[in-house]
Structure formats: structure tokens, C-alpha cells
Design an enzyme around this catalytic site. Structure first.
Site, PDB file in Angstrom:
ATOM      1  CB  CYS A   1      55.748 -31.287  31.253  1.00 59.72           C
ATOM      2  SG  CYS A   1      56.620 -29.809  31.936  1.00 59.72           S
TER       3      CYS A   1
ATOM      4  CG  ASN B   1      64.812 -31.849  36.205  1.00 61.45           C
ATOM      5  OD1 ASN B   1      63.985 -32.437  36.780  1.00 61.45           O
ATOM      6  ND2 ASN B   1      64.889 -31.053  35.438  1.00 61.45           N
ATOM      7  CB  CYS B   2      63.660 -34.118  32.830  1.00 60.67           C
ATOM      8  SG  CYS B   2      64.443 -32.752  32.262  1.00 60.67           S
TER       9      CYS B   2
ATOM     10  CG  MET C   1      64.762 -34.308  27.957  1.00 65.61           C
ATOM     11  SD  MET C   1      66.573 -33.992  28.044  1.00 65.61           S
ATOM     12  CE  MET C   1      66.383 -32.493  29.018  1.00 65.61           C
TER      13      MET C   1
ATOM     14  CB  SER D   1      62.582 -29.633  30.050  1.00 67.56           C
ATOM     15  OG  SER D   1      64.151 -29.854  29.934  1.00 67.56           O
TER      16      SER D   1
ATOM     17  CE1 TYR E   1      61.708 -26.076  31.566  1.00 66.45           C
ATOM     18  CE2 TYR E   1      61.505 -25.603  33.294  1.00 66.45           C
ATOM     19  CZ  TYR E   1      61.067 -26.685  32.379  1.00 66.45           C
ATOM     20  OH  TYR E   1      60.716 -27.408  32.778  1.00 66.45           O
TER      21      TYR E   1
ATOM     22  CG  ASN F   1      67.398 -30.074  32.783  1.00 63.09           C
ATOM     23  OD1 ASN F   1      67.421 -29.736  34.566  1.00 63.09           O
ATOM     24  ND2 ASN F   1      67.409 -28.824  32.300  1.00 63.09           N
TER      25      ASN F   1
ATOM     26  N   GLY G   1      51.323 -28.671  32.736  1.00 65.33           N
ATOM     27  CA  GLY G   1      52.723 -29.043  31.455  1.00 65.33           C
ATOM     28  C   GLY G   1      51.644 -30.747  31.232  1.00 65.33           C
TER      29      GLY G   1
ATOM     30  CD  GLU H   1      51.025 -29.167  40.776  1.00 66.60           C
ATOM     31  OE1 GLU H   1      50.713 -29.762  41.810  1.00 66.60           O
ATOM     32  OE2 GLU H   1      51.444 -30.176  39.868  1.00 66.60           O
TER      33      GLU H   1
END
Length: 721
Positions: free
Chosen positions: A393, A182-183, A391, A395, A552, A415, A691, A557
Site C-alpha cells: 500500500c 514482508n512486501c 510495494m 512502502s 516509514y 522489504n 492504505g 488499523e
């Protein structure tokens, strides 16, 4: 329903679900299904529903029963009743559910939705332009990957829970079809100082700030194409300052030949200041003109604000000045990178602090361009253990000490993905029974755990060659070389996070306490207990596995729409819950209510302590461009209360009539309130979408997210009046 359970006699104690799970037998589910079938035909005969349930329960054989047996018993009982139309409704509902389940796993149907331009597919991400070929290609691949993952890859309980809407397995268009992560917080410092490789090019350490920012842009593009989430550069001003100093040294040496001795330092600093501005402007333009392999501008966050030497200060000022100036001929608001400005007492918070002047520039920027968001150094350190930007917006990484070196490390960590719990659905299904709510929560957390462990296992099936920029060339740190064919060292020993997401605390509490529960301490404690319970699960899972599970506050959206839409289809319109077309993100205050920023901050301040894996607070304001002191008052108030604060203020602009402020939300999108202009070519509409900023005029949103933003717009209009 307790009376029903006492009077009904059955030997059935467990139920075997379609996905193979065994759960406790619960007769109330039969009652609710019959009740829903009755109501769908306009019949309110709850005694009949109880009688049918009792008869079905007493007819069930054995200690363990499967779902088809229960459904057949219900159908048989309804067919013999005085309401055959209710039997048809029940059978049709079961049939429709089966069809939807099969469709979700059907590649042809999934791609067909894209070809039909289904809005839920093409508008899922407000920062993806679904009209361009590379995005269309990514959406096509994603449609195939989602269907295949649900049918062939995910464990059956996880796939079933996702399809039904009990949970949401995020980013199914990427993982698990590919073992992508992920990020991350890119290890920019070591990549710039030690060099790195992209493709066939070995890149050496830069010898100017201009080259350094160009290299950062290339790193971001490559990282964004090797993962599916956002990426961040922490302490940008401090990272780039040594390269600005190289520029200064070059200009000072040049001045020795051409400039009078008493003017040399002034000359070198003026030239360096221009270099810094040009470098930061180039970085802004490069990021906004990049397209990663997934068909969108990379979701990038730049953190800055804590450096105090002359070059760090100049970099901070350049970042803000460039953003205030806008991009392009019409000076549009740049959507990326997301800017996060660090506030710290003794550095820039108070008038006596050395960087207080830069705080004033950050305030001006935020009123004109919505960014920067702000991080409160002391509060963030209290929650996470140390300071770093998120990380992507929102996390966040916890403080982590490398067991080998004994040093705290943030840069290079990442993540492994998010799975989100549909909290409002649990509250709806509990039907006012708090005990039942906690039972259902426990059941769903078991499935969520299975989903996250599968997600992590899939990430660990990658090999370094899958993403060289991440695993070989420094973005996630330098590999030790002990296991050259493994990526696990980047994830284990709690180095990487895995996120337990949640959504809709407002709606969940509304089910038990009514829509205006925010001032009811008992109701608020209930919502806090939800994430405390989830956090307890995270702590337990961390003891069992070498990954940092964390709770989390999900931004999504599309998910605000999807969960609400599925629940409305299943349970009908429930006032202030499913009838709004969206669920409220995470722990946020109901956007429909009038509330001051101070009240909102006070209300939300308690939640991040139990949601350390990701969080942000937003406040809504009228136009503030001529009243930065008002925003500063909120920032100062928030400093010791919340760690991460974003600004939502009207910054829309019409290039036809010159209007600046808040565009009017319409059924089709947004329109200038003065001249009615809706043309995306001649107006700049910027809204915060979970975010990040987005331009809904150019990139339409899913309906639920549009409805939430429309509510916010209405609220800001009322505040302004």
C-alpha cells in the site's frame, strides 16, 4: 523534577533492566510511578510523591541498581506512609504488569483469546474473514507463533519493549517464527518473458494477453503465500502491451482470410480491445476470489498509466472500466487489486497531453470506486530517485543501481519488515521536557535497531527451497548461482529495505503544544525534527550494514488502537491524546478537524522527504460522482507538492432502498442513513483502512480504527453540508 534531582543524594548512576539492558538512572520514573499510584486512589499529593522519591533515591545502594531493588524500596517506603492504599495500588499495578508480560508469552493464553473470539485478535485485519476455516487456521498458527517468538526467539529487550508498547514488532504471527519477508515488487516482466515454475509445472512465456493475466494471477497467489506483506505489479499497462500485440497479430492474420482488406486493421483492433477487456476483467475476478495460505485475499497493487501506445492505452482504459463496472450481480466495489494511476506532465496531466482522456476516466473511477490513487511522476522521482509504485500500500523503494550491471533495478526488490516506534508514549513520558523527549527517543531507537537487525538476520536464515517462487523462479529476480544455498544476494548491497516505522506525530506534538498545534510553526518543526532524527539514524545504520534502512509512515488499523489502549491503561485519559481510542497514523492531519484538501496537502507535503520508506496522503471529500472536475483540481494542485495521493469519498450503497453515499457510523458498524439497513448481504460499505480498502460491514475492525473512520465520516458529512 530538576529540584528533586538536585536535592536527592544517591550513588546509583545506572539501572539494569529486566531484559538485561543497562540505562542511565532516572529518578523521575520513580516519581511518576508513585504519582500514578496516588492518582489511581484519587489523591493529589505531589509533595508526598516528591518526598517518597527522594527517600527511595537516597536509600539505593551502589553505582548500579536493578529494577526489583528499586521496586522493593518504593514498596517499603509506601507501606510506612500514611497512604497504605497507595502502596496496594503500586503493588497491584506491578503485579498486573508482570501478569500481562507473562500472558503475552503464554501459548495457551494466546490461543485461548482466539477461541474466546477476542475482538482484538479476530478483527485485527479488516480484510481477513475470521469466520472461515483457513483464516481460523492461520490465526491459530499466528497465536502460537507470536507467543513463542516473544518468549523464545526475540532478544529480551525487543520482546519487553514490544509487550510494553514502546515499539511494535509487526507481523509477529509470521516472522521471526518463520524467516519470511514482508512486501515486494514482483519481477513480472522477466517472469512472463523468460517463464517460471510453480510446483511441478514449468510455465512458458504467454502467447496472448489473456494467458499473461492468468499467469500473473497464479504468480500473485504463490508470492502472497510465500511472504506476509503486499505485492505489486509495476507499469502493468507497459508490461502487458507486448502480449496484447500478439493478440492483434493473430486477429490481423485471421482477418486476411475473412475480412475485406480496408477493414482488417479495424477488425483486429476491435477483437484485441475485447481481449484486453476480458483479460483485465478476469484478472480482477481472479484476484478477488484468491485465498493465499494466510487466509486472505492477496494484498495486491497494480500500477499503470504512463504508457502511450495504442495497446498500453487500451489496457489502461480496460483496468478502469472494469473497476467502474463493479463485481458480482450487485456490482460491488472490488477491494483488490489496489489501483495506482501514474500522472505525468506531458503524458496525461494537462488537456493537451495524449492520455488526458484516460485521466478523465481515472477521475470517474476514483469518485465511484475510491481507487485509483495517483502517483505524481516528477515529485516521486524527486523524493525516491526514480519512479515506481509502492510495494503493497505505501512502502517505497529508493533508486538502486545494481553494482554488477550498473543498471537501475526496481522489479524484484523487497522489504524485510517493519518495527514501529510509539512516538506519543515518549512525549507523554517526557512530561513537557523536550530534552527528556530526545533522550527517550535515543533510548528507544537503540532497541528498535536491535529489533530490525534481528528481523533481517532471521530473514537471511531462509534457504531458497523455503520459497522457490521468490528465490529460484524469478519473483525477486533471477539468482546469480554464485551462492545457491543462500538468499542474501536478494537483500544485501542495499537492495532490500528495512523499515523504521512511526505513529502519532499529532498526539506527540499535542503533548507539548496543545491539540490545535497544526498552525504553530514551532510545533510543526518539532514533528519534522522527530522524523529527521529517525532518518539520521537510518542513514547511520545504512553505513554500518548492507541493508537500506528507511523511515516509514506506518499504516496499521490495529496499531492505532493498540498503542493508544496501552498508553491509556498506563497514563490514564489524556485529552486529545489517549481519550480518542486511537492514535493518528504517521504524520496525518487530525481527522477531527475541518480542513480543505488543499490545506491538508500543503500541511503534509514536507514530511515524505524524511519518510522515504513509505508514505501516502489522503483527502476527504463529499460525494463527487457528478463533480469530477473538483477532484481533478485537487490532483493538479497536488502534482508538484506530494508524490502519492489517495481519495476518500463516500461510495457506500444500500440495495434495499437504493441509497448511494455515506453510511452512518454506529456503535456496531455502519447503517444506511435512509432505511437503517445494516445487513452486509444487502449493502456495500467500503472504507479505506490504512492504505487499502476494506469492507467493515463484512470484516469488523478493531475499535480504535472504527473510531477514526467514524470521525472521518462525521467530518465528510460536515464538509458536504
Amino acid at each position: 523534577m530538576s529540584l528533586l534531582s538536585e536535592n536527592a543524594v544517591t550513588t546509583a548512576t545506572t539501572v539494569v533492566k529486566r531484559d538485561g539492558r543497562t540505562v542511565n538512572f532516572d529518578p523521575t520514573k520513580i516519581y511518576r510511578a508513585v504519582e500514578a499510584a496516588l492518582l489511581s486512589r484519587g489523591i493529589e499529593d505531589f509533595d508526598f510523591a516528591s518526598a517518597v522519591t527522594r527517600d527511595v533515591v537516597e536509600s539505593l545502594p551502589g553505582h548500579s541498581v536493578d529494577i526489583p531493588t528499586i521496586q522493593q524500596a518504593v514498596e517499603d517506603r509506601l507501606m510506612k506512609s500514611d497512604y497504605p492504599e497507595v502502596a496496594r495500588a503500586y503493588i497491584e499495578y506491578r503485579h498486573d504488569r508482570d501478569v500481562e508480560r507473562e500472558r503475552a508469552m503464554d501459548v495457551q493464553y494466546s490461543v485461548g483469546r482466539l477461541l474466546r473470539k477476542d475482538k482484538a485478535v479476530v478483527n485485527e485485519n479488516a480484510n481477513k474473514d475470521a469466520t472461515v476455516f483457513n483464516t481460523q487456521r492461520d490465526l491459530t498458527a499466528g497465536s502460537v507463533a507470536k507467543a513463542f517468538a516473544l518468549k523464545e526467539l526475540l532478544p529480551r529487550p525487543v520482546a519487553n519493549a514490544h509487550i510494553k508498547g514502546d515499539i511494535h514488532f509487526h507481523d509477529l504471527d509470521y516472522n521471526p517464527f518463520q524467516p519470511m519477508t514482508n512486501c515486494c515488487l514482483i519481477d513480472i516482466p522477466s517472469m512472463l518473458s523468460d517463464g517460471f515454475q510453480i510446483g511441478n509445472a514449468r510455465v512458458e512465456s504467454p502467447r496472448s494477453i489473456n494467458t499473461a493475466t492468468a499467469q500473473i494471477a497464479q504468480i500473485i497467489a504463490n508470492v502472497a503465500s510465500s511472504q506476509y506483506g503486499g505485492c505489486s505489479v509495476d507499469r502493468t499497462d507497459e508490461v502487458l502491451a507486448p502480449y496484447a500485440r500478439i493478440n492483434y497479430s493473430k486477429h490481423l492474420a485471421e482477418a486476411e482470410t475473412w475480412v475485406a482488406e480496408d477493414k482488417r486493421e479495424e477488425y483486429a483492433m476491435a477483437k484485441t480491445r475485447k481481449d484486453i477487456y476480458d483479460a483485465m476483467q478476469s484478472l480482477e475476478y481472479e484476484i478477488n476470489t484468491l485465498y493465499s495460505s494466510n487466509g486472505q485475499t492477496p494484498f495486491v497493487t497494480l500500477g499503470f498509466g504512463l504508457g502511450t501506445d495504442v495497446f498500453e492505452r487500451e489496457i489502461q482504459k480496460a483496468i478502469l472500466t472494469v473497476r467502474i463496472g463493479g463485481i458480482g450481480k450487485d456490482k460491488h466495489t472490488a477491494i483488490f487489486p489496489k489501483l495506482v494511476f501514474g500522472l505525468r506532465r506531458g503524458v496525461n496531466l494537462d488537456p493537451s497531453d495524449p492520455n488526458y482522456d484516460i485521466k478523465q476516466l481515472a477521475l470517474e473511477c476514483s469518485t465511484k470506486r475510491m481507487y485509483p490513487d495517483v502517483l505524481s511522476y516528477d515529485k516521486l522521482t524527486e523524493i525516491e530517485g526514480d519512479y515506481k509504485v509502492p510495494m503493497g500500500c505505501r512502502s517505497f523503494l529508493p533508486k538502486w543501481v545494481d553494482p554488477v550491471t550498473g543498471e537501475a533495478v526496481n522489479a524484484g526488490r523487497n522489504n524485510l519488515g517493519v518495527v514501529t516506534l510509539n512516538v506519543p508514549r515518549i512525549a507523554i513520558e517526557a512530561r513537557g521536557d523536550v530534552g527528556r523527549f530526545w533522550e527517550l527517543l535515543d533510548e528507544r531507537m537503540d532497541v528498535l535497531k536491535e529489533a530490525l537487525l534481528f528481523r533481517i538476520k532471521r530473514c537471511e536464515e531462509a534457504v531458497p527451497e523455503n520459497a522457490p517462487i521468490l528465490y529460484k523462479h524469478g519473483a525477486l529476480g533471477r539468482p546469480s548461482g554464485n551462492e545457491p544455498d543462500s538468499v542474501t544476494e536478494f537483500f544485501r548491497k542495499h537492495r532490500a529495505t528495512a523499515s523504521i516505522g512511526y505513529i502519532g506525530l499529532y498526539e506527540a506534538a499535542t503533548c507539548f503544544y496543545g491539540p490545535d498545534w497544526e498552525t504553530n510553526r514551532e510545533a510543526k518543526d518539532f514533528t519534522l525534527e522527530i522524523i529527521k532524527t529517525m532518518n539520521s539514524y537510518a542513514e547511520q545504520w545504512r553505513e554500518e550494514h548492507p541493508y537500506w534502512f528507511s523511515v516509514y509512515a506506518t499504516p496499521s488499523e490495529s496499531l492505532t488502537d493498540r498503542f493508544c489502549r496501552l498508553d491509556r491503561e498506563k497514563f490514564g485519559d489524556i485529552a486529545d491524546v489517549t481519550d480518542k481510542d486511537y492514535y493518528t497514523n504517521s504524520y496525518h492531519y487530525d481527522v477531527r478537524k475541518k480542513i480543505t484538501p488543499f490545506e491538508k496537502i500543503e500541511f503534509e507535503a514536507e514530511y515524505p522527504q524524511y519518510s522515504k520508506g513509505g508514505f501516502i496522503h489522503y483527502c476527504e471529500y463529499p460525494k463527487l460522482t457528478h463533480n469530477t472536475k473538483a477532484l481533478e483540481t485537487v490532483w493538479d494542485f497536488a502534482y508538484d507538492r506530494v508524490a502519492y495521493l489517495g481519495t476518500n469519498t463516500p461510495i457506500d450503497k444500500c440495495y434495499e432502498c437504493g441509497f448511494e453515499g455515506e453510511f452512518k457510523a454506529t456503535a456496531a458498524g455502519f447503517a444506511c442513513p435512509d432505511c437503517g439497513n445494516e445487513d452486509p448481504k444487502t449493502c456495500d460499505v467500503v472504507k479505506r483502512t490504512c492504505g487499502y480498502l476494506g469492507n467493515p460491514q463484512r470484516r469488523p475492525m478493531v475499535h480504535g480504527r472504527h473510531a477514526e473512520i467514524a470521525s472521518r465520516v462525521k467530518h465528510m458529512d460536515e464538509v458536504e453540508r
